[in-house]
Scaffold this motif. Sequence first.
Motif, PDB file in Angstrom:
ATOM      1  N   MET A   1       0.846  -1.173   0.000  1.00 14.26           N
ATOM      2  CA  MET A   1       0.000   0.000   0.000  1.00 14.26           C
ATOM      3  C   MET A   1       0.894   1.239   0.000  1.00 14.26           C
ATOM      4  SD  MET A   1      -3.181   0.967   2.426  1.00 14.26           S
ATOM      5  CE  MET A   1      -4.347   0.063   1.447  1.00 14.26           C
ATOM      6  N   PHE A   2       0.457   2.266  -0.703  1.00 20.18           N
ATOM      7  CA  PHE A   2       1.226   3.487  -0.833  1.00 20.18           C
ATOM      8  C   PHE A   2       0.419   4.670  -0.327  1.00 20.18           C
ATOM      9  CE2 PHE A   2       2.599   0.495  -4.017  1.00 20.18           C
ATOM     10  CZ  PHE A   2       3.962   0.484  -3.821  1.00 20.18           C
ATOM     11  N   ARG A   3       1.134   5.746   0.002  1.00 18.16           N
ATOM     12  CA  ARG A   3       0.496   6.919   0.582  1.00 18.16           C
ATOM     13  C   ARG A   3       1.012   8.183  -0.094  1.00 18.16           C
ATOM     14  NH1 ARG A   3       0.379   8.737   6.919  1.00 18.16           N
ATOM     15  NH2 ARG A   3      -0.182  10.880   6.537  1.00 18.16           N
ATOM     16  N   LYS A   4       0.107   9.143  -0.282  1.00 18.71           N
ATOM     17  CA  LYS A   4       0.457  10.496  -0.696  1.00 18.71           C
ATOM     18  C   LYS A   4      -0.278  11.438   0.247  1.00 18.71           C
ATOM     19  CE  LYS A   4       1.310   9.701  -5.577  1.00 18.71           C
ATOM     20  NZ  LYS A   4       1.106  10.215  -6.947  1.00 18.71           N
ATOM     21  N   ASN A   5       0.312  12.591   0.471  1.00 19.76           N
ATOM     22  CA  ASN A   5      -0.312  13.585   1.337  1.00 19.76           C
ATOM     23  C   ASN A   5      -0.850  14.724   0.489  1.00 19.76           C
ATOM     24  OD1 ASN A   5       0.420  12.231   3.755  1.00 19.76           O
ATOM     25  ND2 ASN A   5       2.488  12.999   3.492  1.00 19.76           N
ATOM     26  N   CYS A   6      -2.085  15.086   0.698  1.00 16.52           N
ATOM     27  CA  CYS A   6      -2.713  16.167  -0.052  1.00 16.52           C
ATOM     28  C   CYS A   6      -2.292  17.501   0.562  1.00 16.52           C
ATOM     29  CB  CYS A   6      -4.231  16.038  -0.031  1.00 16.52           C
ATOM     30  SG  CYS A   6      -5.049  17.358  -0.968  1.00 16.52           S
ATOM     31  N   TYR A   7      -1.730  18.369  -0.274  1.00 12.59           N
ATOM     32  CA  TYR A   7      -1.301  19.676   0.210  1.00 12.59           C
ATOM     33  C   TYR A   7      -2.458  20.661   0.313  1.00 12.59           C
ATOM     34  CZ  TYR A   7       3.316  17.770  -0.785  1.00 12.59           C
ATOM     35  OH  TYR A   7       4.435  16.989  -0.813  1.00 12.59           O
ATOM     36  N   SER A   8      -3.586  20.331  -0.283  1.00 12.89           N
ATOM     37  CA  SER A   8      -4.750  21.220  -0.218  1.00 12.89           C
ATOM     38  C   SER A   8      -5.531  21.045   1.084  1.00 12.89           C
ATOM     39  CB  SER A   8      -5.685  20.978  -1.397  1.00 12.89           C
ATOM     40  OG  SER A   8      -5.066  21.365  -2.594  1.00 12.89           O
ATOM     41  N   CYS A   9      -5.837  19.793   1.442  1.00 18.26           N
ATOM     42  CA  CYS A   9      -6.635  19.540   2.652  1.00 18.26           C
ATOM     43  C   CYS A   9      -5.825  18.895   3.781  1.00 18.26           C
ATOM     44  CB  CYS A   9      -7.852  18.682   2.302  1.00 18.26           C
ATOM     45  SG  CYS A   9      -7.455  16.981   1.842  1.00 18.26           S
ATOM     46  N   PRO A  12      -4.141  12.347   4.376  1.00 24.31           N
ATOM     47  CA  PRO A  12      -3.443  11.281   3.655  1.00 24.31           C
ATOM     48  C   PRO A  12      -4.368  10.590   2.657  1.00 24.31           C
ATOM     49  CG  PRO A  12      -4.092  10.500   5.804  1.00 24.31           C
ATOM     50  CD  PRO A  12      -4.469  11.960   5.743  1.00 24.31           C
ATOM     51  N   SER A  13      -3.770  10.044   1.606  1.00 21.28           N
ATOM     52  CA  SER A  13      -4.498   9.268   0.608  1.00 21.28           C
ATOM     53  C   SER A  13      -3.725   7.977   0.385  1.00 21.28           C
ATOM     54  CB  SER A  13      -4.603  10.064  -0.690  1.00 21.28           C
ATOM     55  OG  SER A  13      -5.223   9.285  -1.692  1.00 21.28           O
ATOM     56  N   PHE A  14      -4.409   6.842   0.397  1.00 28.16           N
ATOM     57  CA  PHE A  14      -3.768   5.543   0.267  1.00 28.16           C
ATOM     58  C   PHE A  14      -4.220   4.832  -0.995  1.00 28.16           C
ATOM     59  CE2 PHE A  14      -3.922   6.553   4.747  1.00 28.16           C
ATOM     60  CZ  PHE A  14      -2.635   6.262   5.168  1.00 28.16           C
ATOM     61  N   SER A  15      -3.305   4.027  -1.573  1.00 23.74           N
ATOM     62  CA  SER A  15      -3.630   3.245  -2.756  1.00 23.74           C
ATOM     63  C   SER A  15      -2.768   1.990  -2.776  1.00 23.74           C
ATOM     64  CB  SER A  15      -3.363   4.062  -4.019  1.00 23.74           C
ATOM     65  OG  SER A  15      -3.605   3.276  -5.166  1.00 23.74           O
ATOM     66  N   SER A  16      -3.271   0.934  -3.404  1.00 27.39           N
ATOM     67  CA  SER A  16      -2.492  -0.292  -3.533  1.00 27.39           C
ATOM     68  C   SER A  16      -1.530  -0.212  -4.710  1.00 27.39           C
ATOM     69  CB  SER A  16      -3.414  -1.504  -3.693  1.00 27.39           C
ATOM     70  OG  SER A  16      -4.218  -1.320  -4.845  1.00 27.39           O
ATOM     71  N   SER A  17      -1.663   0.813  -5.541  1.00 30.53           N
ATOM     72  CA  SER A  17      -0.784   0.999  -6.694  1.00 30.53           C
ATOM     73  C   SER A  17      -0.258   2.428  -6.722  1.00 30.53           C
ATOM     74  CB  SER A  17      -1.547   0.726  -7.989  1.00 30.53           C
ATOM     75  OG  SER A  17      -0.752   1.046  -9.107  1.00 30.53           O
ATOM     76  N   THR A  32      -1.441  13.037  -8.624  1.00 31.66           N
ATOM     77  CA  THR A  32      -0.712  12.154  -9.522  1.00 31.66           C
ATOM     78  C   THR A  32       0.776  12.468  -9.562  1.00 31.66           C
ATOM     79  OG1 THR A  32      -2.691  11.919 -10.863  1.00 31.66           O
ATOM     80  CG2 THR A  32      -0.627  11.253 -11.874  1.00 31.66           C
ATOM     81  N   LYS A  33       1.174  13.728  -9.594  1.00 32.48           N
ATOM     82  CA  LYS A  33       2.585  14.106  -9.741  1.00 32.48           C
ATOM     83  C   LYS A  33       3.347  14.169  -8.427  1.00 32.48           C
ATOM     84  CE  LYS A  33       1.863  16.597 -14.028  1.00 32.48           C
ATOM     85  NZ  LYS A  33       1.979  17.888 -14.735  1.00 32.48           N
ATOM     86  N   GLN A  34       2.656  13.979  -7.321  1.00 30.37           N
ATOM     87  CA  GLN A  34       3.325  14.027  -6.018  1.00 30.37           C
ATOM     88  C   GLN A  34       4.134  12.761  -5.761  1.00 30.37           C
ATOM     89  OE1 GLN A  34       0.951  14.913  -2.641  1.00 30.37           O
ATOM     90  NE2 GLN A  34       0.229  16.846  -3.468  1.00 30.37           N
ATOM     91  N   LYS A  35       5.105  12.889  -4.892  1.00 29.24           N
ATOM     92  CA  LYS A  35       5.947  11.771  -4.490  1.00 29.24           C
ATOM     93  C   LYS A  35       5.121  10.737  -3.715  1.00 29.24           C
ATOM     94  CE  LYS A  35      10.057  10.731  -1.809  1.00 29.24           C
ATOM     95  NZ  LYS A  35      11.105  11.272  -0.930  1.00 29.24           N
ATOM     96  N   VAL A  36       5.383   9.465  -4.000  1.00 27.49           N
ATOM     97  CA  VAL A  36       4.701   8.359  -3.318  1.00 27.49           C
ATOM     98  C   VAL A  36       5.527   7.950  -2.108  1.00 27.49           C
ATOM     99  CG1 VAL A  36       3.919   5.967  -3.533  1.00 27.49           C
ATOM    100  CG2 VAL A  36       3.703   7.526  -5.472  1.00 27.49           C
ATOM    101  N   HIS A  37       4.863   7.752  -0.981  1.00 24.96           N
ATOM    102  CA  HIS A  37       5.516   7.291   0.241  1.00 24.96           C
ATOM    103  C   HIS A  37       5.019   5.894   0.571  1.00 24.96           C
ATOM    104  CE1 HIS A  37       6.928  11.348   1.070  1.00 24.96           C
ATOM    105  NE2 HIS A  37       5.713  11.766   0.749  1.00 24.96           N
ATOM    106  N   HIS A  38       5.921   5.047   1.022  1.00 21.83           N
ATOM    107  CA  HIS A  38       5.538   3.714   1.469  1.00 21.83           C
ATOM    108  C   HIS A  38       5.146   3.835   2.939  1.00 21.83           C
ATOM    109  CE1 HIS A  38       5.735  -0.523   2.474  1.00 21.83           C
ATOM    110  NE2 HIS A  38       5.669  -0.757   1.185  1.00 21.83           N
ATOM    111  N   PRO A  39       3.955   3.361   3.332  1.00 24.27           N
ATOM    112  CA  PRO A  39       3.481   3.535   4.710  1.00 24.27           C
ATOM    113  C   PRO A  39       4.438   3.028   5.785  1.00 24.27           C
ATOM    114  CG  PRO A  39       1.690   2.785   3.346  1.00 24.27           C
ATOM    115  CD  PRO A  39       2.945   2.722   2.502  1.00 24.27           C
TER     116      PRO A  39
END
Length: 63
Positions: A1-9, A12-17, A32-39
């Motif tokens: 599972m991967f995580r990105k952080n929304c700079y607007s709100c 966190p947002s999580f996805s399996s891809s 889409t263009k933000q860096k992906v973080h591994h939880p």
Amino acid sequence: MFRKNCYSCNRPSFSSSKEGQWLCPVCGEDLTKQKVHHPDKMTQIMRTQNTQRYPNNTLIKYH
């Protein structure tokens, strides 16, 4: 599972891809263009960021 952080709100947002279009589920911002973080790695970063040491070396942890 991967995580990105929304700079607007600031949520966190999580996805399996980490591929493809990625929209924030809370505010709809395009992440889409933000860096992906591994939880697993984020856990250590969050622990470091959520702690603070006072002058007498007392550790304060924020939840």
